[in-house]
Write an enzyme that holds these catalytic residues in place. Structure first.
Site, PDB file in Angstrom:
ATOM      1  N   VAL A  57     -18.766  -4.913  -9.641  1.00  0.00           N
ATOM      2  CA  VAL A  57     -20.200  -4.611  -9.711  1.00  0.00           C
ATOM      3  C   VAL A  57     -20.783  -4.812 -11.107  1.00  0.00           C
ATOM      4  CG1 VAL A  57     -20.220  -3.018  -7.759  1.00  0.00           C
ATOM      5  CG2 VAL A  57     -19.694  -2.150 -10.051  1.00  0.00           C
ATOM      6  N   TYR A  58     -19.965  -5.110 -12.091  1.00  0.00           N
ATOM      7  CA  TYR A  58     -20.486  -5.314 -13.445  1.00  0.00           C
ATOM      8  C   TYR A  58     -21.311  -6.596 -13.482  1.00  0.00           C
ATOM      9  CZ  TYR A  58     -17.224  -1.744 -15.232  1.00  0.00           C
ATOM     10  OH  TYR A  58     -16.544  -0.578 -15.489  1.00  0.00           O
ATOM     11  N   GLY A  59     -22.568  -6.431 -13.814  1.00  0.00           N
ATOM     12  CA  GLY A  59     -23.455  -7.592 -13.837  1.00  0.00           C
ATOM     13  C   GLY A  59     -23.609  -8.232 -12.479  1.00  0.00           C
TER      14      GLY A  59
END
Length: 332
Positions: A57-59
């Site tokens: 889910v990072y970025g």
């Protein structure tokens, strides 16, 4: 950089990890572009760093994709311990999905973005109360047995959740994969894990990977005179992340860190990072620097060991309140 075993496993990681939370975010500062991310990864690798932590889910997946573009060309794959996380979902009605189906599909998607056949450490991003924990953990077993992950861990689990999960895995040795790690926020400004999570991790042989080890940047001392215009605290999207650590209690702890730094002729960042790095049960703090210069300063902590009296002073000023049932009732 010194290498440490991750929990009670054979996996060794650098005692400082590189975080990629801000990679792929156009609003995240310098690390929001490809060139800056490449520079950070190269600086980290040249300093002997191996553990690189990311999440699906990072970025919005961009952090994994960017990391995948850099690994192999810029830095040899075999020199890195790639760690990613699955389970957090962008659904207002269900923020966590620990179902076997979702986790395994998410891992396959992560591998595609990372451009690799396996990750060294795969972590369940959060505890899902709507899914039986044995189903969630079976996804870890399947990932390891299929070779898609070498080791498995969790993140954001409370003390009882971690103890239940780790004990379940240990109940069938050779069939279930033991939990190598748990990732939790831990710093001089947030010592809540010492209440139940850390004792469980120590007892069960699970290594702790502290996130936000610099108190969301506050322990660097840069907020002592206000909020710098170029800081995360001034960002529209990240101000709420920093704000909880800008109160009077945090200020007293930061003052103590600054005093210690002045006495040792080092920086507050180095003092705060050395303190958390050398806490019992800690394998590797995950440093998510906003700029390459910040990362270089963090990596320069390698030769620093805090004197015992300074560690004790910092312990005292930041000590969390632990009462019943953590203390012997007869002392209350």
């Amino acid at each position: 950089m010194e290498q440490r075993h991750l929990g009670r496993t054979g996996l060794r990681v650098s005692r400082i990890g590189l975080g990629t939370l801000m990679w792929g975010r156009t609003s995240g500062g310098e690390a929001g572009d490809d060139q800056a991310a490449a520079e950070q990864l190269k600086i980290f690798w040249e300093a002997g760093g191996t553990l690189v932590d990311t999440a699906d889910v990072y970025g919005g997946g961009e952090a994994e994709y960017l990391l995948g573009q850099l690994v192999g060309g810029l830095v040899p794959r075999e020199d890195l311990v790639l760690a990613t996380k699955s389970g957090s979902v962008r659904d207002p009605d269900r923020r966590v999905d620990g179902s076997r189906g979702h986790l395994l599909a998410a891992l396959d998607a992560s591998l595609a973005r990372l451009g690799t056949d396996y990750v060294d450490l795969w972590q369940v991003h959060a505890f899902d109360p709507a899914t039986p924990v044995e189903e969630t953990l079976q996804a870890l077993d399947l990932a390891v047995s299929s070779g898609r992950a070498r080791y498995a861990g969790v993140a954001g689990f409370s003390g009882w959740q971690l103890a239940k999960a780790a004990t379940w895995q240990l109940a069938a040795p050779g069939t279930r994969t033991r939990l190598a790690s748990t990732q939790m926020e831990y710093s001089l400004l947030q010592r809540g894990v010492e209440r139940e999570v850390l004792p469980a991790a120590l007892d069960l042989g699970v290594g702790l990977l502290p996130s936000s080890p610099l108190g969301r940047g506050v322990l660097t001392g840069k907020y002592r005179s206000g909020v710098p215009a170029d800081s995360r605290g001034a960002s529209e999207t990240l101000a709420a992340f920093v704000d909880p650590y800008l109160d009077d209690t945090a200020s007293r702890i930061v003052d103590a860190v600054v005093t210690a730094a002045n006495g040792l002729a080092v920086t507050p960042l180095q003092v705060a990072l050395a303190w958390i790095r050398d806490r019992p049960g800690v394998a590797a703090p995950i440093v998510g620097a906003r700029t390459s210069s910040q990362l270089s300063e963090a990596l320069s902590v390698e030769p620093l060991s805090l004197p015992e009296e300074i560690c004790q002073a910092l312990d005292d000023v930041s000590a969390p309140v632990h009462r019943y049932p953590d203390q012997d009732w007869s002392t209350l």
